[in-house]
Design a protein around this motif. Structure first.
Motif, PDB file in Angstrom:
ATOM      1  N   PHE A  77      43.527  39.513  37.619  1.00 20.35           N
ATOM      2  CA  PHE A  77      43.774  40.108  39.011  1.00 20.35           C
ATOM      3  C   PHE A  77      44.973  39.543  39.519  1.00 20.35           C
ATOM      4  O   PHE A  77      45.151  39.961  40.516  1.00 20.35           O
ATOM      5  CB  PHE A  77      42.306  40.081  39.763  1.00 20.35           C
ATOM      6  N   PHE A  80      48.799  42.512  39.924  1.00 17.71           N
ATOM      7  CA  PHE A  80      48.670  43.569  40.807  1.00 17.71           C
ATOM      8  C   PHE A  80      49.673  44.633  40.289  1.00 17.71           C
ATOM      9  O   PHE A  80      50.924  44.515  40.445  1.00 17.71           O
ATOM     10  CB  PHE A  80      48.626  43.625  42.423  1.00 17.71           C
ATOM     11  N   PRO A 173      52.330  47.905  49.625  1.00 21.84           N
ATOM     12  CA  PRO A 173      52.480  46.790  49.243  1.00 21.84           C
ATOM     13  C   PRO A 173      50.984  45.816  49.429  1.00 21.84           C
ATOM     14  O   PRO A 173      51.055  44.750  49.002  1.00 21.84           O
ATOM     15  CB  PRO A 173      53.397  46.062  50.639  1.00 21.84           C
ATOM     16  N   HIS A 174      50.057  46.573  49.729  1.00 24.70           N
ATOM     17  CA  HIS A 174      48.815  45.906  49.966  1.00 24.70           C
ATOM     18  C   HIS A 174      47.840  46.700  49.432  1.00 24.70           C
ATOM     19  O   HIS A 174      47.814  47.895  49.712  1.00 24.70           O
ATOM     20  CB  HIS A 174      48.454  45.287  51.489  1.00 24.70           C
ATOM     21  N   ALA A 175      46.519  46.223  48.727  1.00 20.32           N
ATOM     22  CA  ALA A 175      45.485  46.896  48.290  1.00 20.32           C
ATOM     23  C   ALA A 175      44.299  46.058  48.329  1.00 20.32           C
ATOM     24  O   ALA A 175      44.367  44.750  48.281  1.00 20.32           O
ATOM     25  CB  ALA A 175      45.743  47.099  46.891  1.00 20.32           C
ATOM     26  N   ASN A 176      43.255  46.591  48.688  1.00 21.76           N
ATOM     27  CA  ASN A 176      41.937  45.872  48.580  1.00 21.76           C
ATOM     28  C   ASN A 176      40.947  46.573  47.609  1.00 21.76           C
ATOM     29  O   ASN A 176      41.180  47.820  47.364  1.00 21.76           O
ATOM     30  CB  ASN A 176      41.257  46.212  49.935  1.00 21.76           C
ATOM     31  N   HIS A 177      40.447  45.642  46.846  1.00 25.50           N
ATOM     32  CA  HIS A 177      39.772  46.256  45.539  1.00 25.50           C
ATOM     33  C   HIS A 177      38.152  45.844  45.783  1.00 25.50           C
ATOM     34  O   HIS A 177      37.800  44.718  46.108  1.00 25.50           O
ATOM     35  CB  HIS A 177      40.254  45.350  44.259  1.00 25.50           C
ATOM     36  N   VAL A 178      37.402  46.561  45.738  1.00 17.28           N
ATOM     37  CA  VAL A 178      35.932  46.469  45.663  1.00 17.28           C
ATOM     38  C   VAL A 178      35.276  46.894  44.384  1.00 17.28           C
ATOM     39  O   VAL A 178      35.470  47.761  43.745  1.00 17.28           O
ATOM     40  CB  VAL A 178      35.058  46.996  46.654  1.00 17.28           C
ATOM     41  N   ILE A 179      34.706  45.695  43.503  1.00 15.56           N
ATOM     42  CA  ILE A 179      34.412  45.576  42.245  1.00 15.56           C
ATOM     43  C   ILE A 179      32.866  45.854  41.950  1.00 15.56           C
ATOM     44  O   ILE A 179      31.945  44.891  42.623  1.00 15.56           O
ATOM     45  CB  ILE A 179      34.906  44.562  41.432  1.00 15.56           C
ATOM     46  N   ILE A 231      39.374  36.237  36.636  1.00 12.88           N
ATOM     47  CA  ILE A 231      40.057  35.447  37.837  1.00 12.88           C
ATOM     48  C   ILE A 231      40.009  34.138  37.537  1.00 12.88           C
ATOM     49  O   ILE A 231      39.019  33.678  37.010  1.00 12.88           O
ATOM     50  CB  ILE A 231      39.154  35.997  39.035  1.00 12.88           C
TER      51      ILE A 231
ATOM     52  N   SER B 230      34.978  41.654  46.296  1.00 16.63           N
ATOM     53  CA  SER B 230      36.205  42.241  46.654  1.00 16.63           C
ATOM     54  C   SER B 230      37.507  41.294  46.669  1.00 16.63           C
ATOM     55  O   SER B 230      37.235  40.028  46.592  1.00 16.63           O
ATOM     56  CB  SER B 230      35.887  42.510  48.208  1.00 16.63           C
ATOM     57  N   ILE B 231      38.517  41.930  46.704  1.00 17.90           N
ATOM     58  CA  ILE B 231      39.605  40.928  46.307  1.00 17.90           C
ATOM     59  C   ILE B 231      40.816  41.911  47.092  1.00 17.90           C
ATOM     60  O   ILE B 231      41.063  43.035  46.922  1.00 17.90           O
ATOM     61  CB  ILE B 231      40.214  41.228  44.813  1.00 17.90           C
ATOM     62  N   GLU B 232      41.721  41.062  47.714  1.00 18.48           N
ATOM     63  CA  GLU B 232      42.713  41.956  48.416  1.00 18.48           C
ATOM     64  C   GLU B 232      43.935  41.145  47.709  1.00 18.48           C
ATOM     65  O   GLU B 232      43.930  39.954  47.432  1.00 18.48           O
ATOM     66  CB  GLU B 232      42.719  41.280  49.893  1.00 18.48           C
ATOM     67  N   ASN B 233      45.013  41.824  47.674  1.00 17.86           N
ATOM     68  CA  ASN B 233      46.237  41.320  47.264  1.00 17.86           C
ATOM     69  C   ASN B 233      47.471  42.282  47.405  1.00 17.86           C
ATOM     70  O   ASN B 233      47.237  43.157  48.181  1.00 17.86           O
ATOM     71  CB  ASN B 233      46.191  41.224  45.767  1.00 17.86           C
ATOM     72  N   LYS B 248      46.312  37.573  51.011  1.00 16.74           N
ATOM     73  CA  LYS B 248      45.642  37.182  52.506  1.00 16.74           C
ATOM     74  C   LYS B 248      44.207  36.974  52.090  1.00 16.74           C
ATOM     75  O   LYS B 248      43.629  37.425  50.801  1.00 16.74           O
ATOM     76  CB  LYS B 248      45.787  38.488  52.964  1.00 16.74           C
TER      77      LYS B 248
END
Lengths: 251, 251
Positions: A77, A80, A173-179, A231, B230-233, B248
């Motif tokens: 992770f 990106f 430029p920004h992402a939030n990932h929920v797994i 990670i 959750s992960i933010e990048n 962040k």
């Protein structure tokens, strides 16, 4: 994709591992066997084995004969990037089959995720993603309409959508990932060639623009026997806080 | 756990959301309803609703009445901490039920993960973890023997093992996490109160000492309807590299 000899050797062994032809614990062909099989010198053979070691697929080295360590590929992770770029980066051949691209009104859940009013037009894409021709992931992606409309001029089977959108100046430029994990539905089952109800690794992603506006929401489902996420983290020297002081990049 | 009024109000609403009593889309009781229910002033009620908003469980604010957004709790990976500390941090009550602690010879897969010879003694722990008394996660943890033996002097049901080990000077500063999905086996099924074969979110973790020696290997399985990760990048300004320039912290 890079067609050099060491990449072709690595791709061949990787395919044999991922297909189950070489099981966990099995010996990988020795350097000399690979040299004669590929009519190659030691250099490319060692480079190929080194690549597979850094992916965590094989162990050994430092005198030990290489054996298969695991049959799935970790996706760090820390990077990106698009699926295509990630697969190419580990020396595989990314593939995609676009099953549907449609402009339609956003339903409640998608509208909620993208911060739109229900019924606002959006562009939705259903794609099957492959590694070395093997069905690996299903992508259900929704773009806000001004971005998604660009895809009607693009052959979504020709390569990375994200590289194409970036070339058009769309590069959130920004992402939030929920797994989490979900049971395969009938679409997942038939496309990924697994039984209905089988566990899938799901990543839901919300990408936002520089100004914080949602651009894209995706529900991506991976076969966990092929892909997992990895990670690495490092704890602060002050355990009471247990915050990350430093973050190493996975190899 | 902090027993203040705002925490108790938040815990009560959180329990109602996680139990399904309040479904996604349902209205959360208004500030004035909560004030009269708890005989409380606006301050603690607003603090409680703010906490639930920052956990992503409810929406609203800025004039909109709060509604339930989702029924699972995200565990941000930016914080590397124990389950107990994480649950307490979101205002919940962590619980644990130790089902087994055993010293036994390492089997092949555990020995491989910890870099030991098969048959080396290790200490293994099977624990059910709970949030607000609800079965949430199963931990199958293996410690190298010199660390694990410390646990025979500790009541593993009394709180955080990691806080206890840290107090003994065992505080691995580095961990690698591999995340995938698995089908619940019969143990998972009976302890987590789900059908056999149901999808679980799995985190396998290898923690290493300052000198890089493996200390602990764990296979943790979460109910995905309760916990997700959750992960933010943030992408670099140079998309060709697609490396993270900045990261962040999730709220």
């Amino acid at each position: 994709m890079d067609d050099s000899l060491h990449n072709r050797i690595a791709a061949d062994i990787r395919r044999r591992i991922l297909s189950g032809d070489l099981q966990v614990g099995a010996a990988v062909p020795s350097e000399s066997q690979l040299c004669s099989q590929w009519n190659a010198s030691r250099g490319p053979v060692r480079q190929a084995l080194g690549a597979l070691r850094s992916e965590g697929l094989i162990g050994g080295g430092r005198g030990k004969p290489p054996v298969v360590l695991r049959q799935s590929i970790s996706q760090p992770f820390e990077t990106f990037m698009s699926f295509s770029r990630w697969v190419a980066g580990i020396g595989g051949t990314p593939g995609q089959r676009t099953l549907e691209i449609a402009r339609r009104p956003a339903d409640a859940s998608v509208a909620d995720a993208l911060g739109l009013t229900e019924g606002t037009p959006v562009v939705q894409l259903l794609r099957l993603r492959l590694i070395d021709s093997r069905p690996t992931m299903i992508e259900r992606t929704t773009f806000i309409e001004p971005v998604g409309r660009l895809l009607f001029d693009f052959d979504c089977d020709s390569g990375s959508i994200y590289a194409y959108l970036a070339s058009k100046g769309i590069d959130p430029p920004h992402a939030n990932h929920v797994i989490d994990a979900v049971a395969a539905d009938t679409t997942d089952s038939s496309l990924l060639e697994i039984p209905t109800g089988a566990p899938l690794l799901r990543e839901r992603r919300l990408a936002t623009s520089v100004s914080g506006e949602p651009v894209e929401y995706s529900d991506d489902r991976y076969r966990p026997d092929i892909v997992s996420f990895s990670i690495e983290n490092t704890e602060s020297a002050h355990p009471a806080l247990a915050r990350i002081a430093e973050r190493k990049t996975a190899s």
